[in-house]
Design a protein around this motif. Structure first.
Motif, mmCIF file in Angstrom:
data_model
loop_
_atom_site.group_PDB
_atom_site.id
_atom_site.type_symbol
_atom_site.label_atom_id
_atom_site.label_comp_id
_atom_site.label_asym_id
_atom_site.label_seq_id
_atom_site.Cartn_x
_atom_site.Cartn_y
_atom_site.Cartn_z
ATOM 1 N N ASN A 130 33.924 43.851 40.777
ATOM 2 C CA ASN A 130 33.008 44.598 39.909
ATOM 3 C C ASN A 130 33.006 44.032 38.492
ATOM 4 O OD1 ASN A 130 32.039 46.382 41.820
ATOM 5 N ND2 ASN A 130 33.594 47.929 41.378
ATOM 6 N N CYS A 131 34.172 43.865 37.892
ATOM 7 C CA CYS A 131 34.233 43.355 36.520
ATOM 8 C C CYS A 131 33.697 41.928 36.433
ATOM 9 C CB CYS A 131 35.656 43.439 35.975
ATOM 10 S SG CYS A 131 36.178 45.139 35.636
ATOM 11 N N HIS A 132 33.935 41.131 37.462
ATOM 12 C CA HIS A 132 33.423 39.769 37.468
ATOM 13 C C HIS A 132 31.895 39.768 37.508
ATOM 14 C CE1 HIS A 132 33.246 35.536 39.368
ATOM 15 N NE2 HIS A 132 33.422 35.429 38.072
ATOM 16 N N ALA A 133 31.321 40.627 38.339
ATOM 17 C CA ALA A 133 29.857 40.705 38.426
ATOM 18 C C ALA A 133 29.260 41.214 37.111
ATOM 19 C CB ALA A 133 29.440 41.612 39.578
ATOM 20 N N ILE A 134 29.868 42.234 36.535
ATOM 21 C CA ILE A 134 29.371 42.771 35.267
ATOM 22 C C ILE A 134 29.486 41.716 34.167
ATOM 23 C CG2 ILE A 134 29.838 44.469 33.448
ATOM 24 C CD1 ILE A 134 30.722 46.376 35.771
#
Length: 163
Positions: A130-134
């Motif tokens: 999630n943090c990587h995509a954001i």
């Protein structure tokens, strides 16, 4: 719902823990298990893992360790070695196999962000999916590119990432 596959931070740099685990292995495979656990848990441990030792140690690894060792092995020994290498392992160890932003601990969702990492001394940051995509969408995709320099005008540093 799935069970969390995570690594307890107490295992890091803990020679007693490693030796307790090694003692449970068949004597001829103890060296392989010791090397594999040092690869996963020692900050100054080996930065690559011989395939034979990996295969010998696999029956003695916990589920989260199996996921991690396969994920990291391709980056330190396999076809992704040139792109990632030892620095990626060091970043993942330093993050204690948790997301550097939100601290989510399930090892199945970890990614190594190779753009302006946050871990000192390495170009990588360990991020959950999630943090990587954001981060990718916010910093890599949404910032305008300066036509003069062909670079993004805003910061692409994880330190600027909303916590």
């Amino acid at each position: 719902m799935y069970d969390l596959l995570s690594i307890d931070a107490d295992k890091f740099n803990n020679p007693c823990y490693i030796e307790q685990r090694v003692a449970l292995a068949e004597e001829k495979l103890r060296g392989s298990l010791r090397t594999c656990l040092a690869y996963l848990y020692k900050d100054d441990g080996p930065v690559n893992l011989p395939r034979k030792r990996l295969l010998d140690a696999r029956p003695y690894l916990e589920p989260a360790e199996l996921v991690l060792v396969q994920w990291l092995y391709t980056r330190t020994n396999g076809k992704l070695r040139k792109t990632y290498g030892a620095e990626s392992l060091k970043a993942a160890r330093a993050a204690r196999y948790r997301c550097s932003v939100c601290r989510f601990a399930d090892v199945r969702v970890l990614n190594l962000d190779h753009v302006h990492g946050k871990v000192q001394g390495t170009p990588f940051a360990c991020l959950c999916a999630n943090c990587h995509a954001i981060k990718s969408r916010q910093f890599d995709w949404m910032q305008p590119v300066d036509p003069q320099t062909e670079t993004q005008s805003a910061s692409n540093n994880l330190a600027d990432f909303p916590q």
